[in-house]
Motif scaffolding. Structure first.
Motif, PDB file in Angstrom:
ATOM      1  N   MET A   1      16.681 -70.343  92.617  1.00  0.00           N
ATOM      2  CA  MET A   1      16.161 -71.450  91.816  1.00  0.00           C
ATOM      3  C   MET A   1      15.170 -70.877  90.812  1.00  0.00           C
ATOM      4  N   GLN A   2      15.380 -71.179  89.528  1.00  0.00           N
ATOM      5  CA  GLN A   2      14.569 -70.620  88.462  1.00  0.00           C
ATOM      6  C   GLN A   2      13.507 -71.614  88.002  1.00  0.00           C
ATOM      7  N   PRO A   3      12.415 -71.097  87.361  1.00  0.00           N
ATOM      8  CA  PRO A   3      11.346 -72.000  86.902  1.00  0.00           C
ATOM      9  C   PRO A   3      11.833 -72.918  85.796  1.00  0.00           C
ATOM     10  N   SER A   4      11.313 -74.169  85.804  1.00  0.00           N
ATOM     11  CA  SER A   4      11.682 -75.143  84.785  1.00  0.00           C
ATOM     12  C   SER A   4      10.765 -75.014  83.586  1.00  0.00           C
ATOM     13  N   ARG A   5      11.201 -75.651  82.489  1.00  0.00           N
ATOM     14  CA  ARG A   5      10.382 -75.645  81.285  1.00  0.00           C
ATOM     15  C   ARG A   5       9.024 -76.297  81.542  1.00  0.00           C
ATOM     16  N   ALA A   6       9.014 -77.431  82.303  1.00  0.00           N
ATOM     17  CA  ALA A   6       7.770 -78.151  82.558  1.00  0.00           C
ATOM     18  C   ALA A   6       6.811 -77.296  83.388  1.00  0.00           C
ATOM     19  N   ALA A   7       7.347 -76.576  84.389  1.00  0.00           N
ATOM     20  CA  ALA A   7       6.477 -75.742  85.223  1.00  0.00           C
ATOM     21  C   ALA A   7       5.863 -74.613  84.404  1.00  0.00           C
ATOM     22  N   ALA A   8       6.675 -73.989  83.526  1.00  0.00           N
ATOM     23  CA  ALA A   8       6.145 -72.923  82.683  1.00  0.00           C
ATOM     24  C   ALA A   8       5.066 -73.456  81.754  1.00  0.00           C
ATOM     25  N   ALA A   9       5.290 -74.659  81.183  1.00  0.00           N
ATOM     26  CA  ALA A   9       4.299 -75.250  80.283  1.00  0.00           C
ATOM     27  C   ALA A   9       3.006 -75.554  81.039  1.00  0.00           C
ATOM     28  N   SER A  10       3.119 -76.022  82.283  1.00  0.00           N
ATOM     29  CA  SER A  10       1.935 -76.330  83.077  1.00  0.00           C
ATOM     30  C   SER A  10       1.094 -75.075  83.321  1.00  0.00           C
ATOM     31  N   ARG A  11       1.765 -73.960  83.673  1.00  0.00           N
ATOM     32  CA  ARG A  11       1.032 -72.714  83.884  1.00  0.00           C
ATOM     33  C   ARG A  11       0.382 -72.243  82.575  1.00  0.00           C
ATOM     34  N   ALA A  12       1.091 -72.409  81.453  1.00  0.00           N
ATOM     35  CA  ALA A  12       0.535 -71.993  80.166  1.00  0.00           C
ATOM     36  C   ALA A  12      -0.706 -72.805  79.828  1.00  0.00           C
ATOM     37  N   ARG A  13      -0.677 -74.104  80.110  1.00  0.00           N
ATOM     38  CA  ARG A  13      -1.851 -74.927  79.823  1.00  0.00           C
ATOM     39  C   ARG A  13      -3.038 -74.553  80.715  1.00  0.00           C
ATOM     40  N   ASP A  14      -2.752 -74.185  81.962  1.00  0.00           N
ATOM     41  CA  ASP A  14      -3.838 -73.742  82.842  1.00  0.00           C
ATOM     42  C   ASP A  14      -4.512 -72.491  82.287  1.00  0.00           C
ATOM     43  N   ILE A  15      -3.715 -71.571  81.790  1.00  0.00           N
ATOM     44  CA  ILE A  15      -4.273 -70.336  81.213  1.00  0.00           C
ATOM     45  C   ILE A  15      -5.023 -70.651  79.922  1.00  0.00           C
ATOM     46  N   LEU A  16      -4.469 -71.567  79.121  1.00  0.00           N
ATOM     47  CA  LEU A  16      -5.106 -71.937  77.852  1.00  0.00           C
ATOM     48  C   LEU A  16      -6.500 -72.516  78.107  1.00  0.00           C
ATOM     49  N   ALA A  17      -6.691 -73.189  79.243  1.00  0.00           N
ATOM     50  CA  ALA A  17      -7.977 -73.812  79.535  1.00  0.00           C
ATOM     51  C   ALA A  17      -9.075 -72.770  79.769  1.00  0.00           C
ATOM     52  N   THR A  18      -8.710 -71.496  79.998  1.00  0.00           N
ATOM     53  CA  THR A  18      -9.706 -70.447  80.241  1.00  0.00           C
ATOM     54  C   THR A  18     -10.123 -69.735  78.976  1.00  0.00           C
ATOM     55  N   ALA A  19      -9.590 -70.161  77.794  1.00  0.00           N
ATOM     56  CA  ALA A  19      -9.902 -69.478  76.534  1.00  0.00           C
ATOM     57  C   ALA A  19     -11.381 -69.644  76.208  1.00  0.00           C
ATOM     58  N   PRO A  20     -11.965 -68.677  75.520  1.00  0.00           N
ATOM     59  CA  PRO A  20     -13.367 -68.801  75.092  1.00  0.00           C
ATOM     60  C   PRO A  20     -13.551 -70.059  74.255  1.00  0.00           C
ATOM     61  N   ALA A  21     -14.740 -70.589  74.277  1.00  0.00           N
ATOM     62  CA  ALA A  21     -15.045 -71.837  73.542  1.00  0.00           C
ATOM     63  C   ALA A  21     -14.812 -71.641  72.052  1.00  0.00           C
ATOM     64  N   ASP A  22     -14.267 -72.696  71.425  1.00  0.00           N
ATOM     65  CA  ASP A  22     -14.034 -72.736  69.969  1.00  0.00           C
ATOM     66  C   ASP A  22     -13.068 -71.631  69.511  1.00  0.00           C
ATOM     67  N   MET A  23     -12.256 -71.139  70.379  1.00  0.00           N
ATOM     68  CA  MET A  23     -11.285 -70.095  69.987  1.00  0.00           C
ATOM     69  C   MET A  23      -9.914 -70.746  69.824  1.00  0.00           C
ATOM     70  N   PRO A  24      -9.402 -70.843  68.579  1.00  0.00           N
ATOM     71  CA  PRO A  24      -8.064 -71.434  68.383  1.00  0.00           C
ATOM     72  C   PRO A  24      -6.988 -70.500  68.943  1.00  0.00           C
ATOM     73  N   VAL A  25      -6.128 -71.024  69.769  1.00  0.00           N
ATOM     74  CA  VAL A  25      -5.117 -70.198  70.449  1.00  0.00           C
ATOM     75  C   VAL A  25      -3.778 -70.937  70.439  1.00  0.00           C
ATOM     76  N   ALA A  26      -2.707 -70.178  70.250  1.00  0.00           N
ATOM     77  CA  ALA A  26      -1.338 -70.695  70.397  1.00  0.00           C
ATOM     78  C   ALA A  26      -0.576 -69.736  71.306  1.00  0.00           C
ATOM     79  N   ILE A  27       0.123 -70.300  72.294  1.00  0.00           N
ATOM     80  CA  ILE A  27       0.900 -69.483  73.241  1.00  0.00           C
ATOM     81  C   ILE A  27       2.352 -69.916  73.144  1.00  0.00           C
ATOM     82  N   ALA A  28       3.243 -68.929  73.002  1.00  0.00           N
ATOM     83  CA  ALA A  28       4.685 -69.204  72.972  1.00  0.00           C
ATOM     84  C   ALA A  28       5.377 -68.290  73.971  1.00  0.00           C
ATOM     85  N   TRP A  29       6.491 -68.792  74.548  1.00  0.00           N
ATOM     86  CA  TRP A  29       7.211 -67.983  75.528  1.00  0.00           C
ATOM     87  C   TRP A  29       8.700 -68.235  75.423  1.00  0.00           C
TER      88      TRP A  29
END
Length: 944
Positions: A1-29
């Protein structure tokens, strides 16, 4: 069973929440199963997201965007993190971006791992359910009890409070409700009541039986989809979700299984549908078997055997406590042995005695892999029937099975025979009735195995013995490592003492030389003369002195008729000694070899070291060639005795070539003839001697001429492609062709590859020949000839070049051909020489549509690991197995072909049978499920 798009997006958002303050970031996969996706921080603009997507597609980042981009790659998974800096990126932003990319890559891999674990657990539940269904078929329960138990099994796999089974006769259009359970529907099914389809108008069950395909959805959806009228209350309450799968026997619908839910819409998924469809056929099989008296008898016997084995297990538990105490004492004794003085052989014997106190160990051996992993060595072996085990090349025996799998193996005779029949292993020596082996590990890798076996049917090993021996083996691993360290330290001390003594002797010699300066010049001159005519390492005469002796012997032979013989000796696998034990050990081994050779020489004989691991022996007065053969045999015997070098026990061997003096011979020619005979000995298996004859001279001349002709043929482009059709066996339709190489020789006419491929491989010319062939075949493909796909044979040598894939694709582009019509045929050797490079090339070709076919499958390693790792499109079953069908080897060939087809079907890849020559072979392959084939039955290779 492989990861779904929604699960990957959820993990990406969790990582995005750790970005330094006021740092514009875009993540693509991009993930082959989770697909593509992206997330952005609140301050990220479209340019920043575009920079991330650009980096994801391997393009250079847009410098005007001012983005700092970090990427993480693993296989087909790609991650890109773009951060807006407005200038030179801060170290914190760069570090966070790199960490974010690696973290998302790890998170997606973790999702895949979690999915695999979930799938494995579901597979275990499914396997257990199938076991229970099979057991029910052989039980003594009544049919209604069996069906109730089946209902419970299905309920353990999916929601099945509302469940029924129906049998169906498609010819008479009648059905019976064998089992019916429903929470809301009060109707009671009578398994003996025969109903006609006309008795059940507007029934979804009838629609399912007639359609013969699975149906899933709410009652309203299914009625609309299958044109079933509404409002017929005789068929029970409306379902919020309804799932039904047909039962098939011999390709015809013979019944159905239905589950439904009244309260939860979309309760059933496509996975539930696939699972129920899979289980349904096993249920049908179980029901059929239940009605067969013969199968019932077999199950009674099987159950009796299980009870007997359970009784044996209960008896074994009585002695378990005593065994645990003995085990504790044994481990303590093994620990003592590891630090006690004594040889490693004594240690092995003591370990055998300890193991024999714990379980039956009359037949016991320890096997260890050689340093290069290619040979199996037996430092200790005791057996009631077989001779002591000698080192041998790694094969597919029971010992190798344990070493390769890295897990213990407990097998009785019948289990071993099944493994042999499947081609996974081959027994050696006397057949054991029960065999138990456990692996030995070092630094996390398997380096050997410990095995015990029994030749008596009444003596066997239980799982408790396996657990015990595995536990003991772990402690033996530790003890062996400690013992090896002691042996290495002891060898180092011995070597140090040797060097100290040598240095002391050198100092004493220097002191004597100082006291004897008057004779220094004379001794120096003598040493120079000796060094010019002797080998500095062994002290034997060198090549110069050997040639002088040969010239003298040839002159003597011409005047006095005194024949002699020259023996050219080359050590086998000497490079392995240098690589594993070091050059110092190799030099010590050469010195010992020289001493053993010299000990066999007579007053008329002479031995010389020619360089490296090559020696030559001149035998005087050889009137009979048999005398030279006898001397060669004596040399092989004395060399084969083990020797201790640098703390290691080595078993040297050699290959010897013999040349006899004859009128008109010269020293260089005799050495060359003996050298050629030596290479013949190596080619025939090593550790042997061969005598030079005219056939060798003629073969060498023929190969030289063939090489010259091959070089001229490359310059003249004298090679032609012949095409053999590949057909679909069901209807004989041609789906592709294999391009086969032919050489139009200026004297001998058309030659097949077997006439020159060996010379081409040895000289490396085959690569040039292949590229000439590829250019012609791809050019014909551009003109749409021949039809279907075209496969070309690729030598393993091509996979050693890093640019093979790019060069082949450039040929396709230059010719304007369709890359998707091209396939390559490779052998297992090409995959195993350099697996990472081969995988990279195959993926590059696959991205352009060039697929890979594994040729001659079944004749090599046939390992599952590379079929799983590499993108293989089809297996080509070797023609030796196809030709064995209907012959004396029919049973073996049939089993191998069936196993290969089952493997291909499980992996979802095609199988092509080679060498089909008769209609009977074609029919048997069709019955086995083979879809494609080629051979003389469908057409011989022909020019375009």
């Amino acid at each position: 069973m492989q990861p779904s798009r929604a699960a990957a997006a959820s993990r990406a958002r969790d990582i995005l929440a750790t970005a330094p303050a006021d740092m514009p970031v875009a993540i693509a996969w991009r993930h082959p199963h989770a697909g593509e996706g992206s997330v952005c921080a609140a301050g990220a603009d479209d340019d920043l997201l575009a920079a991330a997507w650009q980096a994801l597609r391997d393009g250079p980042p847009d410098r005007q965007s001012g983005a700092c981009v970090q990427r993480a790659l693993r296989g087909d998974v790609r991650i890109a993190v773009a951060s807006g800096t407005g200038g030179e990126p801060a170290p914190l932003h760069v570090s966070w971006s790199r960490l974010a990319a690696d973290s998302l890559l790890t998170a997606i891999d973790a999702l895949a791992t979690e999915g695999d674990i979930s799938a494995l657990r579901r597979s275990e539940r499914l396997q257990q359910a199938l076991y229970e269904i099979a057991d029910l078929a052989g039980s003594s329960l009544e049919m209604h009890e069996v069906l109730a138990r089946i209902h419970a099994v299905v309920g353990g796999l999916t929601t099945a409070e509302n469940f029924y089974i129906v049998s169906y006769d498609d010819l008479g259009e009648t059905l019976r409700f064998l089992y019916f359970a429903d929470e809301r529907d009060p109707w009671t099914a009578d398994p003996e009541q025969l109903l006609h389809v006309s008795d059940l108008p507007n029934s979804l069950t009838i629609a399912l039986l007639r359609a013969g395909v699975p149906m899933m959805g709410s009652s309203a959806q299914l009625r609309a989809l299958h044109d079933v009228k509404e409002g017929d209350v005789r068929h029970g309450p409306e379902s919020a979700d309804w799932l039904g799968v047909p039962l098939r026997r011999d390709g015809r619908v013979c019944g159905a299984i239905v589950v439904q839910s009244y309260d939860v819409p979309q309760r059933y998924s496509q996975e539930d549908r696939a699972l129920l469809e899979f289980v349904a056929q096993h249920i049908l099989t179980a029901l059929d078997r239940k009605q067969a008296h013969a199968e019932l008898e077999r199950r009674v016997d099987s159950r009796t055997l299980e009870l007997q084995e359970a009784n044996i297990g209960l008896q074994a538990q009585i002695a378990e406590r005593g065994r645990a105490e003995r085990l504790q004492r044994a481990l303590y004794r093994i620990s003592e042995l590891s630090v006690a003085a004594g040889s490693i052989e004594r240690f092995y014997a003591d370990v055998h005695g300890i193991v024999g106190e714990l379980l039956y160990a009359a037949n016991f051996y320890i096997a260890m892999l050689s340093p290069d992993g290619q040979r199996l060595e037996f430092p200790y072996s005791v057996d009631e029937r077989d001779a002591p085990r000698r080192p041998r090349a790694r094969a597919n025996g029971l010992t190798e099975y344990v070493i390769e799998s890295g897990v213990p193996l407990l097998a009785r005779r019948e289990n071993i025979e099944k493994l042999e029949a499947s081609g996974r292993l081959q027994s050696r020596g006397t057949h054991a009735q029960s065999w138990l082996g456990v692996p030995l590990h070092r630094d996390g890798r398997t380096v050997g195995a410990i095995a015990v076996q029994s030749y008596a049917e009444q003596i066997g090993f239980a799982p408790s013995d396996q657990t015990l021996l595995t536990f003991v083996a772990h402690h033996i691993d530790i003890a062996l490592e400690r013992k090896r360290a002691q042996e290495a330290l002891k060898a180092a001390h011995t070597e140090l003492e040797f060097r100290v003594d040598a240095r002391t002797r050198e100092l004493e010699e220097a002191n004597r030389e100082l006291r004897a300066q008057i004779g220094e010049r004379v001794r120096a001159q003598q040493r120079l003369v000796h060094q010019a005519r002797h080998d500095p390492l062994t002290g034997l005469p060198n090549r110069v002195q050997l040639l002088e002796r040969l010239n003298t012997a040839l002159a003597s032979s011409e005047s006095r008729q005194e024949p002699f013989a020259v023996l050219f000796l080359d050590l086998d696998r000497f490079k392995l000694v240098n690589d594993s034990a070091g050059h110092t050990a190799g030099d010590a081994m050469l010195v010992e070899i020289a001493q053993r050779i010299s000990a066999l020489l007579g007053p008329q004989d002479m031995a010389a070291r020619l360089g490296g691991d090559e020696f030559a022996v001149v035998l005087g007065g050889v009137d009979d060639p048999g005398d030279a053969d006898a001397m060669a045999a004596a040399l092989l015997e004395t060399l084969s005795r083990p020797m201790w070098v640098a703390g290691r026990e080595l078993y040297p061997s050699a290959s010897i070539g013999i040349a006899l003096s004859h009128p008109g011979a010269d020293a260089g020619g005799l050495l060359r003839d003996a050298d050629a005979a030596m290479y013949r000995a190596k080619a025939c298996g090593r550790d042997r001697s061969e005598r030079f004859d005219e056939a060798m001279r003629a073969e060498a001349t023929r190969l030289l001429d063939l090489e010259a002709d091959l070089r001229r043929a490359i310059l003249q482009d004298a090679f032609e492609p012949y095409f053999q059709p590949i057909v679909r066996l069901a209807d004989g339709v041609v789906i592709g062709h294999e391009a086969l190489l032919r050489w139009r020789h200026e004297l001998h006419g058309l030659l097949p590859p077997s006439e020159f491929i060996g010379v081409g491989e040895d000289t490396g010319l085959i690569e040039q020949v292949d590229w000439l062939m590829y250019r012609k075949v791809i050019g014909m493909m551009a003109s749409r000839y021949p039809t279907g796909y075209v496969s070309i044979n690729v030598s393993p040598r091509h996979f050693r070049a890093g640019d093979f894939a790019e060069r082949l694709l450039q040929l396709v582009d230059d010719a304007g051909a369709d890359a998707t019509r091209l396939r390559i045929e490779i052998t297992e050797v090409a995959l195993l020489d350099d697996a990472p490079r081969a995988l990279r090339m195959l993926n590059t070709l696959r991205e352009r549509g060039v697929l890979a076919m594994l040729d001659d499958f079944g004749t090599g390693f046939s390992a599952l690991s590379y079929l799983h790792r590499f993108p293989i499109r089809a297996l080509k079953i070797d023609q030796s197995f196809v030709q064995g069908l209907g012959s004396d080897l029919h049973a073996e060939s049939l089993a191998l072909v069936r196993a290969i087809l089952a493997l291909a079907g499980t992996l979802g890849i095609d199988a092509v049978a080679e060498g089909i020559e008769t209609q009977a072979q074609r029919d048997m392959l069709g019955e086995l499920g083979c879809q494609y084939g080629q051979g003389y039955l469908y057409g011989r290779p022909a020019p375009p």
